[in-house]
Design a protein around this motif. Structure first.
Motif, PDB file in Angstrom:
ATOM      1  N   ASP A   1       0.790  -1.187  -0.003  1.00  0.00           N
ATOM      2  CA  ASP A   1       0.075   0.030  -0.013  1.00  0.00           C
ATOM      3  C   ASP A   1       0.654   1.155   0.052  1.00  0.00           C
ATOM      4  O   ASP A   1       0.532   2.301  -0.505  1.00  0.00           O
ATOM      5  CB  ASP A   1      -1.040  -0.167   1.135  1.00  0.00           C
ATOM      6  CG  ASP A   1      -2.045  -1.262   1.226  1.00  0.00           C
ATOM      7  OD1 ASP A   1      -2.281  -1.546   0.059  1.00  0.00           O
ATOM      8  OD2 ASP A   1      -2.448  -1.476   2.234  1.00  0.00           O
ATOM      9  N   HIS A   2       2.163   1.187   0.752  1.00  0.00           N
ATOM     10  CA  HIS A   2       2.887   2.312   0.769  1.00  0.00           C
ATOM     11  C   HIS A   2       3.653   2.903  -0.710  1.00  0.00           C
ATOM     12  O   HIS A   2       3.439   3.729  -1.184  1.00  0.00           O
ATOM     13  CB  HIS A   2       3.976   2.105   1.610  1.00  0.00           C
ATOM     14  CG  HIS A   2       4.856   3.439   1.755  1.00  0.00           C
ATOM     15  ND1 HIS A   2       4.634   4.441   2.269  1.00  0.00           N
ATOM     16  CD2 HIS A   2       6.229   3.165   1.416  1.00  0.00           C
ATOM     17  CE1 HIS A   2       5.690   5.280   2.087  1.00  0.00           C
ATOM     18  NE2 HIS A   2       6.712   4.642   1.883  1.00  0.00           N
ATOM     19  N   ALA A   3       3.748   1.602  -1.242  1.00  0.00           N
ATOM     20  CA  ALA A   3       4.504   1.415  -2.793  1.00  0.00           C
ATOM     21  C   ALA A   3       3.597   2.233  -3.583  1.00  0.00           C
ATOM     22  O   ALA A   3       3.821   3.106  -4.502  1.00  0.00           O
ATOM     23  CB  ALA A   3       5.021   0.160  -3.139  1.00  0.00           C
ATOM     24  N   HIS A   4       2.104   1.700  -3.604  1.00  0.00           N
ATOM     25  CA  HIS A   4       1.186   2.307  -4.354  1.00  0.00           C
ATOM     26  C   HIS A   4       0.700   3.775  -4.148  1.00  0.00           C
ATOM     27  O   HIS A   4       0.585   4.150  -4.945  1.00  0.00           O
ATOM     28  CB  HIS A   4      -0.015   1.363  -4.330  1.00  0.00           C
ATOM     29  CG  HIS A   4      -0.029   0.094  -4.892  1.00  0.00           C
ATOM     30  ND1 HIS A   4      -0.926  -0.828  -4.673  1.00  0.00           N
ATOM     31  CD2 HIS A   4       0.920  -0.669  -5.674  1.00  0.00           C
ATOM     32  CE1 HIS A   4      -0.463  -2.188  -5.043  1.00  0.00           C
ATOM     33  NE2 HIS A   4       0.327  -1.685  -5.863  1.00  0.00           N
ATOM     34  N   ALA A   5       0.850   4.234  -3.005  1.00  0.00           N
ATOM     35  CA  ALA A   5       0.568   5.279  -2.727  1.00  0.00           C
ATOM     36  C   ALA A   5       1.760   6.508  -3.083  1.00  0.00           C
ATOM     37  O   ALA A   5       1.528   7.546  -3.480  1.00  0.00           O
ATOM     38  CB  ALA A   5       0.477   5.778  -0.947  1.00  0.00           C
ATOM     39  N   LYS A   6       2.900   5.896  -2.971  1.00  0.00           N
ATOM     40  CA  LYS A   6       4.147   6.815  -3.453  1.00  0.00           C
ATOM     41  C   LYS A   6       4.477   6.752  -4.900  1.00  0.00           C
ATOM     42  O   LYS A   6       5.041   7.446  -5.318  1.00  0.00           O
ATOM     43  CB  LYS A   6       5.207   6.297  -2.670  1.00  0.00           C
ATOM     44  CG  LYS A   6       6.574   7.186  -2.506  1.00  0.00           C
ATOM     45  CD  LYS A   6       7.537   6.839  -1.693  1.00  0.00           C
ATOM     46  CE  LYS A   6       8.601   7.730  -1.549  1.00  0.00           C
ATOM     47  NZ  LYS A   6       9.654   7.253  -0.348  1.00  0.00           N
ATOM     48  N   ALA A   7       3.920   5.858  -5.636  1.00  0.00           N
ATOM     49  CA  ALA A   7       4.265   5.428  -6.842  1.00  0.00           C
ATOM     50  C   ALA A   7       3.818   6.775  -7.887  1.00  0.00           C
ATOM     51  O   ALA A   7       4.634   7.058  -8.596  1.00  0.00           O
ATOM     52  CB  ALA A   7       3.360   4.442  -7.401  1.00  0.00           C
TER      53      ALA A   7
ATOM     54  N   ALA B   1       5.704  12.234   2.337  1.00  0.00           N
ATOM     55  CA  ALA B   1       6.050  13.238   3.245  1.00  0.00           C
ATOM     56  C   ALA B   1       6.586  12.180   4.613  1.00  0.00           C
ATOM     57  O   ALA B   1       7.529  12.808   5.302  1.00  0.00           O
ATOM     58  CB  ALA B   1       5.087  14.013   3.891  1.00  0.00           C
ATOM     59  N   THR B   2       6.346  10.884   4.629  1.00  0.00           N
ATOM     60  CA  THR B   2       6.807  10.094   5.499  1.00  0.00           C
ATOM     61  C   THR B   2       8.286  10.078   5.402  1.00  0.00           C
ATOM     62  O   THR B   2       9.143   9.782   4.430  1.00  0.00           O
ATOM     63  CB  THR B   2       6.249   8.627   5.416  1.00  0.00           C
ATOM     64  OG1 THR B   2       4.936   8.657   5.491  1.00  0.00           O
ATOM     65  CG2 THR B   2       6.710   7.701   6.311  1.00  0.00           C
ATOM     66  N   GLU B   3       9.022  10.310   6.388  1.00  0.00           N
ATOM     67  CA  GLU B   3      10.699  10.300   6.888  1.00  0.00           C
ATOM     68  C   GLU B   3      11.292   9.031   6.695  1.00  0.00           C
ATOM     69  O   GLU B   3      12.193   9.031   6.359  1.00  0.00           O
ATOM     70  CB  GLU B   3      11.148  11.235   8.105  1.00  0.00           C
ATOM     71  CG  GLU B   3      10.391  12.582   8.015  1.00  0.00           C
ATOM     72  CD  GLU B   3      10.791  13.405   9.117  1.00  0.00           C
ATOM     73  OE1 GLU B   3      11.682  12.831  10.158  1.00  0.00           O
ATOM     74  OE2 GLU B   3      10.670  14.376   9.257  1.00  0.00           O
ATOM     75  N   GLN B   4      10.724   8.017   7.368  1.00  0.00           N
ATOM     76  CA  GLN B   4      11.355   6.694   7.596  1.00  0.00           C
ATOM     77  C   GLN B   4      10.355   5.570   6.993  1.00  0.00           C
ATOM     78  O   GLN B   4       9.080   5.571   7.197  1.00  0.00           O
ATOM     79  CB  GLN B   4      11.678   6.481   9.053  1.00  0.00           C
ATOM     80  CG  GLN B   4      12.532   7.642   9.528  1.00  0.00           C
ATOM     81  CD  GLN B   4      13.164   7.269  11.010  1.00  0.00           C
ATOM     82  OE1 GLN B   4      14.001   6.266  11.168  1.00  0.00           O
ATOM     83  NE2 GLN B   4      12.262   7.869  11.944  1.00  0.00           N
ATOM     84  N   LEU B   5      11.005   4.759   6.492  1.00  0.00           N
ATOM     85  CA  LEU B   5      10.247   3.352   6.281  1.00  0.00           C
ATOM     86  C   LEU B   5      10.118   2.640   7.447  1.00  0.00           C
ATOM     87  O   LEU B   5       9.038   1.983   7.592  1.00  0.00           O
ATOM     88  CB  LEU B   5      11.116   2.621   5.172  1.00  0.00           C
ATOM     89  CG  LEU B   5      10.398   1.311   4.559  1.00  0.00           C
ATOM     90  CD1 LEU B   5       9.136   1.782   3.895  1.00  0.00           C
ATOM     91  CD2 LEU B   5      11.416   0.362   3.749  1.00  0.00           C
TER      92      LEU B   5
ATOM     93  N   HIS C   1       0.845   5.150   5.239  1.00  0.00           N
ATOM     94  CA  HIS C   1       0.939   6.677   4.843  1.00  0.00           C
ATOM     95  C   HIS C   1       1.545   7.363   6.068  1.00  0.00           C
ATOM     96  O   HIS C   1       1.482   8.865   5.953  1.00  0.00           O
ATOM     97  CB  HIS C   1      -0.602   7.286   4.588  1.00  0.00           C
ATOM     98  CG  HIS C   1      -1.344   6.504   3.659  1.00  0.00           C
ATOM     99  ND1 HIS C   1      -0.806   6.007   2.431  1.00  0.00           N
ATOM    100  CD2 HIS C   1      -2.566   5.849   3.903  1.00  0.00           C
ATOM    101  CE1 HIS C   1      -1.788   5.412   1.698  1.00  0.00           C
ATOM    102  NE2 HIS C   1      -2.738   5.263   2.551  1.00  0.00           N
ATOM    103  N   GLY C   2       2.284   6.888   6.907  1.00  0.00           N
ATOM    104  CA  GLY C   2       2.996   7.651   7.829  1.00  0.00           C
ATOM    105  C   GLY C   2       2.160   7.961   8.980  1.00  0.00           C
ATOM    106  O   GLY C   2       1.229   7.364   9.376  1.00  0.00           O
ATOM    107  N   PRO C   3       2.638   9.096   9.633  1.00  0.00           N
ATOM    108  CA  PRO C   3       3.188  10.170   9.078  1.00  0.00           C
ATOM    109  C   PRO C   3       4.925  10.064   9.690  1.00  0.00           C
ATOM    110  O   PRO C   3       5.869  10.423   9.093  1.00  0.00           O
ATOM    111  CB  PRO C   3       2.811  11.628   9.585  1.00  0.00           C
ATOM    112  CG  PRO C   3       2.273  11.151  10.880  1.00  0.00           C
ATOM    113  CD  PRO C   3       1.660   9.715  10.661  1.00  0.00           C
TER     114      PRO C   3
END
Length: 589
Positions: free
Chosen positions: A154-160, A189-193, A211-213
């Motif tokens: 989900d993070h990869a899809h959101a950041k793509a 905007a999320t600073e760290q994985l 989605h962080g934050p």
């Protein structure tokens, strides 16, 4: 024939087609098939336009993920870890100084994953089989392999969309990017994985936030893994969870120097003295004191390994840890009894680097591994026997990456072969007398599969055959065994970290072993011996077990049975002393 009698739930549907001609029925079949095809096309177009629909994509990608699995022979993607890659190529540690400053060592951002890693995440079927077998999740820790993969997906899809945007759009900053959804902006905007998410241990789902934050995955998730491989073994589409976890550990270790404090001592001891305990190399031969035969050392008693049948790789635990020394002595005595010649490296041995690599310190692993490969190649090693499942996996599967090609046998494999060849002869079950000591076979025995011997290398039969041929011994299998065996809790460098979250993995496994009614818990790995001995000690303190129950290596029980008969027939004239009891396990902190 009345179809309603044979199909009471669906037979009534046939009444709608009564009286139709054959041609009408054929036309109806065509219409229904056409409608199904149109629905399928509509569904395919829908998920093609919405790639974030998650689980739907596994129907298209599962074939490719399975086809591109690591091992061409079809076995699961376990055993060796893959080396660090930079720009799609394995990192050359001899030229590491030439790397760009921005080169990622491991995975610090989702885009650092390889194409296979990203394919893994999108292929997940969300079935939960990995989670159901995970020892961390089953002992109330926040690690769920399923949630880990889904969150990374989900993070990869959101950041793509941001990663695919033009340089001009990205140069404008996140706030100026009007064309992106809120999820995209949050993911960017999320600073760290991996970092602190502030989750509540009572609500482990809070440890995952695509989605962080603050961070996508909490660091407790990352360091709870024992790399046992249960998730990979159970996955129907061959997702490589362990590789993803270790890659993220590498980044935390090598780039951020952010790892559990307990690992500081491990790394320093490995760097200084090439063993996890930090003991002097000159003490590596203490285990052989008072043996009634000579233990040959390469370079002192033999020039090279052509003069003997095997190199006996003792390992750090087998040389330094008191409980593991019993196993080392037992294997050496059994080999001598069977007339098998062997030699050891003595202080020429160094730790194989298993714990360092799985903790993410790839540089330290490379240093230790290259040192060992050079030594082994110099003395002409071809056939190696080991007692540690972790040494077995590392030398057999990972040293070939550095030019070390050897035939590696676990001691249970070699001892089983010697028994089959009648070079070792176990006799009636020895009793607990002064003649044999406490390391007897016991009346009833169960066997714990070491993860790095079983799941990672598919060695299940030899230790069981050795136990089942002991006369007068009843063998009891635990419910979770072989491919579904439960971890002892020591893998993935967890041997050197305190278990602060949830319940203890080794206690869980020990209680399962005790439930079989066995008075001997057999093992084939020194890490397992330490963990299950501690678990047994806790059970004794809680009144769940008696002092009569012991954790012993398969070799110790075989030696006790062989000694009862006076040796291995005509293959030896040596009268060896009787085995001594294992020391009491250390109390659990």
């Amino acid at each position: 024939m009345d179809t309603a009698l044979h199909f009471p739930l669906t037979g009534w549907i046939g009444s709608f087609f009564t009286g139709l001609s054959v041609g009408a029925i054929e036309n109806l079949i065509v219409v229904i098939a056409a409608v199904k095809i149109l629905i399928s096309f509509a569904w395919m177009i829908t998920i093609a336009l919405q790639p974030t629909m998650g689980v739907a994509w596994h129907r298209f990608l599962a074939f490719f993920n399975i086809f591109f699995k690591r091992h061409a022979d079809g076995r699961t993607s376990l055993g060796e870890l893959q080396p660090i890659t930079v720009d799609g190529k394995p990192l050359d540690f001899e030229n590491v100084d030439e790397l760009d400053e921005d080169a990622a060592l491991g995975v610090g951002k989702v885009e650092d994953f390889t194409w296979k890693g990203l394919l893994d995440f999108t292929t997940c079927t969300e079935c939960g089989r990995c989670q159901s077998q995970c020892p961390a999740w089953n002992t109330d820790k926040p690690l769920s392999p399923k949630l880990l993969v889904m969150t990374l997906r989900d993070h990869a899809h959101a950041k793509a969309p941001w990663l695919l945007a033009s340089e001009e759009v990205r140069a404008g900053g996140i706030e100026a990017a009007d064309g992106f959804r809120d999820e995209t902006k949050a993911a960017v905007a999320t600073e760290q994985l991996v970092g602190e998410t502030g989750y509540d241990i009572r609500h482990p789902l809070q440890a995952y936030n695509p989605h962080g934050p603050d961070a996508v995955i909490d660091e407790d998730v990352l360091w709870s893994c024992t790399t046992c491989g249960a998730c990979v073994e159970q996955c129907p589409v061959d997702i490589e969870h362990v590789d993803a976890i270790v890659d993220m550990r590498r980044y935390k270790n090598l780039i951020e120097s952010a790892f559990p404090a307990e690992l500081n001592g491990l790394f320093k001891n490995l760097e200084k003295n090439s063993n996890p305990w930090g003991l002097a190399p000159r003490l590596r031969m203490d285990w052989a004191k008072d043996l009634p035969f000579e233990v040959k050392q390469v370079g002192q008693d033999v020039e090279d390994l052509d003069e003997v049948d095997y190199l006996f790789w003792v390992g750090c635990a087998g040389a330094y840890e008191d409980r593991a020394k019993k196993t080392t002595r037992a294997v050496a005595e059994l080999l001598d009894t069977a007339g098998v010649s062997f030699a050891v490296l003595g202080d020429g041995e160094a730790c194989t680097g298993d714990s360092a690599r799985r903790a993410g310190n790839e540089f330290l692993f490379q240093m230790l591994a290259q040192q060992n490969v050079e030594t082994l190649n110099e003395v002409g090693a071809t056939k190696i026997v080991v007692t540690c499942a972790h040494c077995f996996n590392t030398i057999k599967n990972e040293y070939p990456q550095l030019g070390g090609q050897y035939e590696v046998l676990h001691h249970t494999q070699l001892l089983n072969r010697l028994v089959r060849e009648k070079r070792l002869t176990p006799v009636a079950r020895p009793g607990e007398s002064a003649q044999t000591g406490a390391a007897s076979t016991g009346a009833k025995v169960t066997y714990h599969d070491p993860c790095y011997l079983g799941r990672h290398n598919q060695v299940y039969a030899p230790p069981r055959e050795l136990l089942q041929i002991l006369p007068g011994v009843e063998y009891a299998e635990m419910e979770r065994s072989k491919e579904k065996s439960f971890c002892c809790g020591a893998g993935g460098a967890r041997m050197w970290m305190e278990e602060k979250l949830g319940t203890r993995i080794n206690t869980n496994r020990t209680e399962e072993a005790l439930a079989t009614g066995a008075d001997r818990i057999a093992i084939g790995c020194p890490f397992c011996k330490v963990m299950l001995s501690d678990g047994l000690n806790a059970a004794i303190q809680d009144g769940k077990a008696t002092d009569e129950v012991e954790v012993v290596d398969v070799a110790q029980m075989l030696l006790a049975a062989v000694r009862r008969g006076g040796g291995g027939g005509e293959t030896t004239e040596v009268e060896t002393p009787e085995p001594q009891p294992d020391p009491e396990p250390a109390p659990v902190a």
